[in-house]
Design a protein around this motif. Structure first.
Motif, PDB file in Angstrom:
ATOM      1  N   THR A  28      16.909  14.744  -5.359  1.00  0.00           N
ATOM      2  CA  THR A  28      16.127  15.856  -5.893  1.00  0.00           C
ATOM      3  C   THR A  28      16.506  17.134  -5.163  1.00  0.00           C
ATOM      4  O   THR A  28      16.638  17.140  -3.936  1.00  0.00           O
ATOM      5  CB  THR A  28      14.617  15.600  -5.712  1.00  0.00           C
ATOM      6  N   ASP A  29      16.681  18.208  -5.915  1.00  0.00           N
ATOM      7  CA  ASP A  29      17.008  19.498  -5.311  1.00  0.00           C
ATOM      8  C   ASP A  29      15.714  20.232  -4.978  1.00  0.00           C
ATOM      9  O   ASP A  29      14.940  20.574  -5.875  1.00  0.00           O
ATOM     10  CB  ASP A  29      17.853  20.319  -6.288  1.00  0.00           C
ATOM     11  N   LEU A  30      15.480  20.469  -3.698  1.00  0.00           N
ATOM     12  CA  LEU A  30      14.262  21.174  -3.270  1.00  0.00           C
ATOM     13  C   LEU A  30      14.528  22.664  -3.048  1.00  0.00           C
ATOM     14  O   LEU A  30      13.715  23.355  -2.429  1.00  0.00           O
ATOM     15  CB  LEU A  30      13.718  20.537  -1.982  1.00  0.00           C
ATOM     16  N   TRP A  55       2.972  26.108  -5.802  1.00  0.00           N
ATOM     17  CA  TRP A  55       3.310  27.530  -5.916  1.00  0.00           C
ATOM     18  C   TRP A  55       4.741  27.766  -6.410  1.00  0.00           C
ATOM     19  O   TRP A  55       5.078  28.849  -6.878  1.00  0.00           O
ATOM     20  CB  TRP A  55       3.093  28.224  -4.560  1.00  0.00           C
ATOM     21  N   ASP A  56       5.614  26.760  -6.296  1.00  0.00           N
ATOM     22  CA  ASP A  56       7.020  26.963  -6.695  1.00  0.00           C
ATOM     23  C   ASP A  56       7.160  27.310  -8.165  1.00  0.00           C
ATOM     24  O   ASP A  56       8.092  28.003  -8.559  1.00  0.00           O
ATOM     25  CB  ASP A  56       7.870  25.738  -6.346  1.00  0.00           C
ATOM     26  N   THR A  57       6.203  26.878  -8.986  1.00  0.00           N
ATOM     27  CA  THR A  57       6.307  27.155 -10.429  1.00  0.00           C
ATOM     28  C   THR A  57       6.034  28.630 -10.742  1.00  0.00           C
ATOM     29  O   THR A  57       6.286  29.082 -11.852  1.00  0.00           O
ATOM     30  CB  THR A  57       5.319  26.285 -11.235  1.00  0.00           C
ATOM     31  N   ARG A  58       5.532  29.365  -9.749  1.00  0.00           N
ATOM     32  CA  ARG A  58       5.232  30.786  -9.954  1.00  0.00           C
ATOM     33  C   ARG A  58       6.385  31.698  -9.520  1.00  0.00           C
ATOM     34  O   ARG A  58       6.239  32.926  -9.545  1.00  0.00           O
ATOM     35  CB  ARG A  58       4.011  31.173  -9.104  1.00  0.00           C
ATOM     36  N   VAL A  59       7.518  31.123  -9.093  1.00  0.00           N
ATOM     37  CA  VAL A  59       8.514  31.900  -8.358  1.00  0.00           C
ATOM     38  C   VAL A  59       9.092  33.062  -9.157  1.00  0.00           C
ATOM     39  O   VAL A  59       9.529  34.052  -8.570  1.00  0.00           O
ATOM     40  CB  VAL A  59       9.628  30.965  -7.820  1.00  0.00           C
ATOM     41  N   ALA A 103      11.209  24.006  -3.463  1.00  0.00           N
ATOM     42  CA  ALA A 103      10.979  23.780  -4.896  1.00  0.00           C
ATOM     43  C   ALA A 103      10.844  22.279  -5.158  1.00  0.00           C
ATOM     44  O   ALA A 103      11.283  21.453  -4.358  1.00  0.00           O
ATOM     45  CB  ALA A 103      12.156  24.336  -5.692  1.00  0.00           C
ATOM     46  N   ASN A 104      10.216  21.944  -6.258  1.00  0.00           N
ATOM     47  CA  ASN A 104      10.240  20.575  -6.809  1.00  0.00           C
ATOM     48  C   ASN A 104       9.576  19.495  -5.960  1.00  0.00           C
ATOM     49  O   ASN A 104       9.828  18.298  -6.168  1.00  0.00           O
ATOM     50  CB  ASN A 104      11.694  20.136  -7.095  1.00  0.00           C
ATOM     51  N   GLY A 144      14.975  18.906 -11.452  1.00  0.00           N
ATOM     52  CA  GLY A 144      16.127  19.102 -10.571  1.00  0.00           C
ATOM     53  C   GLY A 144      16.587  17.812  -9.936  1.00  0.00           C
ATOM     54  O   GLY A 144      17.392  17.828  -9.016  1.00  0.00           O
ATOM     55  N   ALA A 145      16.079  16.691 -10.402  1.00  0.00           N
ATOM     56  CA  ALA A 145      16.468  15.410  -9.820  1.00  0.00           C
ATOM     57  C   ALA A 145      17.677  14.836 -10.557  1.00  0.00           C
ATOM     58  O   ALA A 145      17.934  15.166 -11.705  1.00  0.00           O
ATOM     59  CB  ALA A 145      15.318  14.423  -9.894  1.00  0.00           C
TER      60      ALA A 145
END
Lengths: 273, 273
Positions: free
Chosen positions: B51-53, B167-171, B240-241, B29-30
């Motif tokens: 970067t988009d968080l 944990w963001d990769t589990r969303v 995220a990210n 997302g960067a």
């Protein structure tokens, strides 16, 4: 001028600007940013100015249709539940907000699809306050763009072009929507479609206004919306505090909501200078 | 080292970092920010990384309670009306969002009252991914803060301290809420209240997590919320990210909604480095 001299010059000019602005921070929503930028930025700019271009959103915020578009419903409250939590009902085009290409196209980008590099952009502020004070139906025309470029040079690549009409100061009064004698037609400034055609020939990513619509209030055909948004560019409406920014040199940060399928949405908009 | 040398050094290091990161931009997302920062920043940093968080928000976004908290209702559509426009119904604490002090206090600051200078802040990313992979009930403790400061020095003044648990990769999976064998208790990482007490002795403005809550999932008492927010600090949940950012040196930009009386709200969160 060597890099060293450029940086020193920028530091001096920012320091001087900060002193000039410091007396008016509370009124303009600006604040000095201390210790809050990357080292690279700090080294170059010492302290930078941060300005809030966002109106506070409440249930009373004026809307294009005149009907209430934001509702806040308390679901939990601290006295009873030990925490506060509300639910909102909100039309996407309420308060300081973004118009995504999808707002006026069948399959344009939604607000969640706007590339993040288009959300942080150089800001060109085109001041039409003088003619707007004389005529509420004033429009930002190619002549206004020419006046800006004659003073400031070409529009920066990938910029946001903002109309400063001074209308944000009316936001708590009926003169923001400014209904005319016919009891229905609104009178407030906006972009002229010829200016928008001209901007489509540049790399500008967005146009922005301090009024309720990209089109002027008395428009009957949404010519600006219909020209600009289907071309894959976006808009920002109801900006505040543009008058506290320079015509050129500020950077706008558009905190557009990342909503799947949204035609727009309320945004937190800031400026750095 | 003179200013000139510092700037040149920063430019070289950022150029090198950009090359390293360029292959993974789409995944993280960067994006490279070109021509989109003030001249002062550009002169210092050439191109900076953005970067988009923020997670994309849809009706399916997982929630703390497990119940749907975002609803999108089309009011106008392009085929019929020549424009698209939706109304949202949304719980303030949905998606990537802010917890304002008012969320856990009788009269703390609302989300609309957060000072803008607290929304642009240096970001400390504390990586607990290794222990979180071993134990879903892991907490960010004073030892984790100590490990960060031993490598990176003191926390920057007025910073945001973020927990990177991965944990963001589990969303998009049930393992984001991660209900246990009892069918009700969630298991995901969060801040330990002792770490939060320690951070209250610093000038840190916010704590942030990549999970659904500042408290870890199995908390029964919201100890972290109840300690941090009434002290006039704020929180950010569901980032995220974070994994694409350095431990120190990034700047977070929190596009918190400027809603009067809001206990929090969905936010567009970006990082600059």
């Amino acid at each position: 001028m060597c890099n060293h001299c450029v940086i020193e010059d920028v530091k001096r000019s920012m320091l001087s600007r900060r002193k000039l602005l410091s007396a008016g921070l509370a009124a303009t929503g600006a604040a000095a940013v201390s210790q809050s930028l990357p080292q690279a930025t700090q080294a170059a700019a010492n302290k930078m100015m941060l300005t809030d271009l966002t109106h506070e959103l409440s249930e009373k915020f004026p809307t294009f249709t005149g009907e209430q578009q934001f509702f806040i419903d308390p679901k939990f409250n601290f006295a009873k539940d030990a925490f506060n939590q509300n639910e909102w009902r909100i039309n996407e085009h309420t308060g300081t907000h973004v118009d995504a290409p999808l707002h006026f196209s069948a399959d344009g980008m939604s607000v969640g699809e706007l590339p993040i590099e288009d959300l942080v952009a150089p800001l060109a502020v085109i001041d039409i306050r003088t003619k707007a004070a004389d005529d509420a139906d004033a429009q930002l025309t190619p002549d206004d763009i020419a006046a800006w470029t004659s003073k400031n040079g070409d529009l920066p690549p990938y910029c946001v072009v903002a109309m400063l009409s001074g209308w944000d100061t009316r936001v708590r009064t009926n003169s923001f929507r400014n209904i005319g004698d016919d009891g229905k037609t609104m009178h407030f400034p906006g972009f002229h479609v010829e200016a928008v055609h001209q901007l489509l020939d540049t790399s500008a990513k967005a146009i922005a206004v301090d009024t309720l619509s990209l089109d002027y209030g008395k428009s009957e055909d949404f010519a600006v919306h219909s020209t600009w948004l289907p071309a894959g560019r976006y808009g920002i409406e109801c900006l505040a505090n543009l008058a506290s920014l320079p015509a050129a040199g500020a950077t706008i940060i558009v905190g557009a909501p990342k909503v799947k399928g949204g035609s727009g949405g309320p945004a937190r908009v800031l400026a750095l200078q």
